[in-house]
Design a protein around this motif. Structure first.
Motif, mmCIF file in Angstrom:
data_model
loop_
_atom_site.group_PDB
_atom_site.id
_atom_site.type_symbol
_atom_site.label_atom_id
_atom_site.label_comp_id
_atom_site.label_asym_id
_atom_site.label_seq_id
_atom_site.Cartn_x
_atom_site.Cartn_y
_atom_site.Cartn_z
ATOM 1 N N ASN A 1 -16.733 -12.091 0.025
ATOM 2 C CA ASN A 1 -16.281 -10.982 0.868
ATOM 3 C C ASN A 1 -15.760 -9.818 0.045
ATOM 4 O OD1 ASN A 1 -16.963 -12.034 3.377
ATOM 5 N ND2 ASN A 1 -15.128 -13.294 3.404
ATOM 6 N N ALA A 2 -15.090 -10.106 -1.055
ATOM 7 C CA ALA A 2 -14.633 -9.038 -1.946
ATOM 8 C C ALA A 2 -15.825 -8.327 -2.575
ATOM 9 C CB ALA A 2 -13.731 -9.616 -3.034
ATOM 10 N N ARG A 3 -16.798 -9.104 -3.032
ATOM 11 C CA ARG A 3 -17.989 -8.536 -3.662
ATOM 12 C C ARG A 3 -18.773 -7.687 -2.669
ATOM 13 N NH1 ARG A 3 -21.013 -13.069 -4.919
ATOM 14 N NH2 ARG A 3 -19.450 -13.560 -6.477
ATOM 15 N N ARG A 4 -18.872 -8.155 -1.431
ATOM 16 C CA ARG A 4 -19.592 -7.389 -0.412
ATOM 17 C C ARG A 4 -18.933 -6.044 -0.160
ATOM 18 N NH1 ARG A 4 -20.864 -12.379 3.596
ATOM 19 N NH2 ARG A 4 -22.768 -12.993 2.532
ATOM 20 N N LEU A 5 -17.624 -6.048 -0.072
ATOM 21 C CA LEU A 5 -16.917 -4.792 0.153
ATOM 22 C C LEU A 5 -17.105 -3.855 -1.038
ATOM 23 C CD1 LEU A 5 -15.113 -3.100 1.950
ATOM 24 C CD2 LEU A 5 -13.136 -4.236 0.922
ATOM 25 N N TYR A 6 -17.039 -4.390 -2.238
ATOM 26 C CA TYR A 6 -17.231 -3.596 -3.453
ATOM 27 C C TYR A 6 -18.624 -2.959 -3.454
ATOM 28 C CZ TYR A 6 -16.927 -2.560 -8.483
ATOM 29 O OH TYR A 6 -16.885 -1.950 -9.705
ATOM 30 N N ILE A 7 -19.640 -3.748 -3.175
ATOM 31 C CA ILE A 7 -21.014 -3.246 -3.134
ATOM 32 C C ILE A 7 -21.160 -2.191 -2.043
ATOM 33 C CG2 ILE A 7 -23.389 -3.897 -2.559
ATOM 34 C CD1 ILE A 7 -22.817 -6.582 -4.002
ATOM 35 N N TYR A 8 -20.599 -2.467 -0.886
ATOM 36 C CA TYR A 8 -20.688 -1.527 0.237
ATOM 37 C C TYR A 8 -20.068 -0.183 -0.127
ATOM 38 C CZ TYR A 8 -19.795 0.519 4.815
ATOM 39 O OH TYR A 8 -19.730 1.373 5.885
ATOM 40 N N ILE A 9 -18.908 -0.198 -0.757
ATOM 41 C CA ILE A 9 -18.239 1.050 -1.130
ATOM 42 C C ILE A 9 -19.043 1.793 -2.184
ATOM 43 C CG2 ILE A 9 -16.191 2.007 -2.265
ATOM 44 C CD1 ILE A 9 -14.566 -0.152 -0.777
ATOM 45 N N LEU A 10 -19.577 1.070 -3.161
ATOM 46 C CA LEU A 10 -20.390 1.737 -4.189
ATOM 47 C C LEU A 10 -21.599 2.424 -3.563
ATOM 48 C CD1 LEU A 10 -20.407 -0.892 -7.085
ATOM 49 C CD2 LEU A 10 -19.123 1.246 -6.990
ATOM 50 N N ARG A 11 -22.220 1.770 -2.596
ATOM 51 C CA ARG A 11 -23.415 2.357 -1.966
ATOM 52 C C ARG A 11 -23.076 3.464 -0.984
ATOM 53 N NH1 ARG A 11 -28.510 -0.217 -0.170
ATOM 54 N NH2 ARG A 11 -29.035 1.947 -0.434
ATOM 55 N N ALA B 1 0.809 -1.222 0.000
ATOM 56 C CA ALA B 1 0.000 0.000 0.000
ATOM 57 C C ALA B 1 0.838 1.266 0.000
ATOM 58 C CB ALA B 1 -0.961 0.014 1.174
ATOM 59 N N PRO B 2 1.921 1.363 0.779
ATOM 60 C CA PRO B 2 2.713 2.588 0.727
ATOM 61 C C PRO B 2 3.246 2.876 -0.678
ATOM 62 C CG PRO B 2 3.293 1.328 2.656
ATOM 63 C CD PRO B 2 2.387 0.463 1.822
ATOM 64 N N SER B 3 3.671 1.841 -1.385
ATOM 65 C CA SER B 3 4.187 2.067 -2.735
ATOM 66 C C SER B 3 3.075 2.473 -3.689
ATOM 67 C CB SER B 3 4.903 0.816 -3.258
ATOM 68 O OG SER B 3 3.990 -0.252 -3.373
ATOM 69 N N LEU B 4 1.868 1.933 -3.484
ATOM 70 C CA LEU B 4 0.741 2.332 -4.323
ATOM 71 C C LEU B 4 0.435 3.806 -4.122
ATOM 72 C CD1 LEU B 4 -1.744 -0.642 -3.809
ATOM 73 C CD2 LEU B 4 -0.290 -0.201 -5.785
ATOM 74 N N LYS B 5 0.471 4.259 -2.888
ATOM 75 C CA LYS B 5 0.156 5.647 -2.586
ATOM 76 C C LYS B 5 1.233 6.577 -3.131
ATOM 77 C CE LYS B 5 -1.444 8.584 1.110
ATOM 78 N NZ LYS B 5 -1.649 8.740 2.531
ATOM 79 N N GLN B 6 2.499 6.184 -3.029
ATOM 80 C CA GLN B 6 3.588 7.034 -3.498
ATOM 81 C C GLN B 6 3.559 7.177 -5.013
ATOM 82 O OE1 GLN B 6 7.032 5.132 -1.903
ATOM 83 N NE2 GLN B 6 6.696 5.926 0.161
ATOM 84 N N GLU B 7 3.240 6.074 -5.706
ATOM 85 C CA GLU B 7 3.186 6.139 -7.162
ATOM 86 C C GLU B 7 2.020 6.994 -7.639
ATOM 87 O OE1 GLU B 7 2.937 2.210 -8.642
ATOM 88 O OE2 GLU B 7 4.821 1.591 -7.747
ATOM 89 N N ASN B 8 0.986 7.123 -6.800
ATOM 90 C CA ASN B 8 -0.226 7.857 -7.137
ATOM 91 C C ASN B 8 -0.826 7.358 -8.439
ATOM 92 O OD1 ASN B 8 -2.306 9.602 -6.764
ATOM 93 N ND2 ASN B 8 -1.198 11.397 -7.464
ATOM 94 N N THR B 9 -0.832 6.048 -8.601
ATOM 95 C CA THR B 9 -1.424 5.474 -9.796
ATOM 96 C C THR B 9 -2.923 5.567 -9.677
ATOM 97 O OG1 THR B 9 -1.391 3.305 -8.757
ATOM 98 C CG2 THR B 9 0.473 3.860 -10.154
ATOM 99 N N ASP B 10 -3.562 6.031 -10.705
ATOM 100 C CA ASP B 10 -5.017 6.114 -10.706
ATOM 101 C C ASP B 10 -5.566 4.746 -11.080
ATOM 102 O OD1 ASP B 10 -5.106 8.738 -9.965
ATOM 103 O OD2 ASP B 10 -5.059 9.471 -12.021
ATOM 104 N N ARG B 11 -5.751 3.934 -10.091
ATOM 105 C CA ARG B 11 -6.221 2.575 -10.309
ATOM 106 C C ARG B 11 -7.705 2.512 -10.050
ATOM 107 N NH1 ARG B 11 -2.146 -1.365 -7.514
ATOM 108 N NH2 ARG B 11 -4.156 -2.335 -7.281
ATOM 109 N N ASP B 12 -8.362 1.613 -10.740
ATOM 110 C CA ASP B 12 -9.798 1.440 -10.572
ATOM 111 C C ASP B 12 -10.096 0.721 -9.264
ATOM 112 O OD1 ASP B 12 -10.427 2.618 -13.008
ATOM 113 O OD2 ASP B 12 -10.158 0.739 -14.095
ATOM 114 N N LEU B 13 -11.235 1.047 -8.693
ATOM 115 C CA LEU B 13 -11.670 0.435 -7.443
ATOM 116 C C LEU B 13 -11.752 -1.081 -7.570
ATOM 117 C CD1 LEU B 13 -12.836 0.578 -4.580
ATOM 118 C CD2 LEU B 13 -15.069 0.985 -5.624
ATOM 119 N N ASP B 14 -12.337 -1.571 -8.654
ATOM 120 C CA ASP B 14 -12.462 -3.015 -8.810
ATOM 121 C C ASP B 14 -11.098 -3.692 -8.923
ATOM 122 O OD1 ASP B 14 -12.030 -1.960 -11.312
ATOM 123 O OD2 ASP B 14 -13.764 -2.887 -12.254
#
Length: 124
Positions: free
Chosen positions: A55-65, A17-30
Motif C-alpha cells: 500500500n505504501a508502494r502503491r501510493l508512492y507510485i501513484y504520486i510519482l505518476r 502532521a501539524p508539527s511537520l508543516k510548522q517546521e517546514n522541513t524539506d523532507r523527501d517524499l519517500d
C-alpha cells in the motif's frame, strides 16, 4: 486488519502532521511515505508483498505518476519495476482512494504537503 493499519496511520498523521508543516522541513517524499506506513526505504523499493509495504508502494507510485507527471517507464526505472507493474499499482491505488476513506485522507495530506512545498519532489 487493513482498517487498523490505516487507523494507526491516520492517528499518527493527525498528531504529527501539524508539527511537520510548522517546521517546514524539506523532507523527501519517500521519507514521508515510509514514516507514515512505518517501513524502511529499502522496503518501499523492494518487491516484498506485505500488505503495508504494498500500500505504501502503491501510493508512492501513484504520486510519482499523477502529481509529478512521470511516465510509467520513468517511474519503473526509478523504483525498479517494469512499466506494466507501475500501471497496475496506479490503478489499484486509484481504487483504494475511491473506496477507503483512510487511504484517501493519507493521499490527500501527502499531496497537500507536496503542493505546500514542505515535501520535496524526487529528482532523477
Amino acid at each position: 486488519m487493513i482498517e487498523t493499519i490505516y487507523s494507526e496511520i491516520i492517528r499518527y498523521f493527525i498528531f504529527f502532521a501539524p508539527s511537520l508543516k510548522q517546521e517546514n522541513t524539506d523532507r523527501d517524499l519517500d521519507e514521508v511515505i515510509c514514516e507514515f506506513f512505518d517501513i524502511t526505504k529499502n522496503d518501499l523499493l523492494s518487491h516484498k508483498r506485505n500488505a503495508k509495504i504494498i500500500n505504501a508502494r502503491r501510493l508512492y507510485i501513484y504520486i510519482l505518476r499523477s502529481e509529478l507527471n512521470w511516465g510509467a517507464t520513468k517511474v519503473g526505472k526509478y523504483i525498479g519495476f517494469n512499466h506494466s507493474g507501475v500501471i497496475y499499482h496506479c490503478r489499484k491505488c486509484k481504487d483504494l482512494i475511491s473506496t477507503e476513506k483512510n487511504y484517501k485522507s493519507i493521499a490527500q495530506n501527502i499531496l497537500r504537503g507536496i503542493k505546500d512545498n514542505s515535501i520535496k519532489k524526487p529528482v532523477l
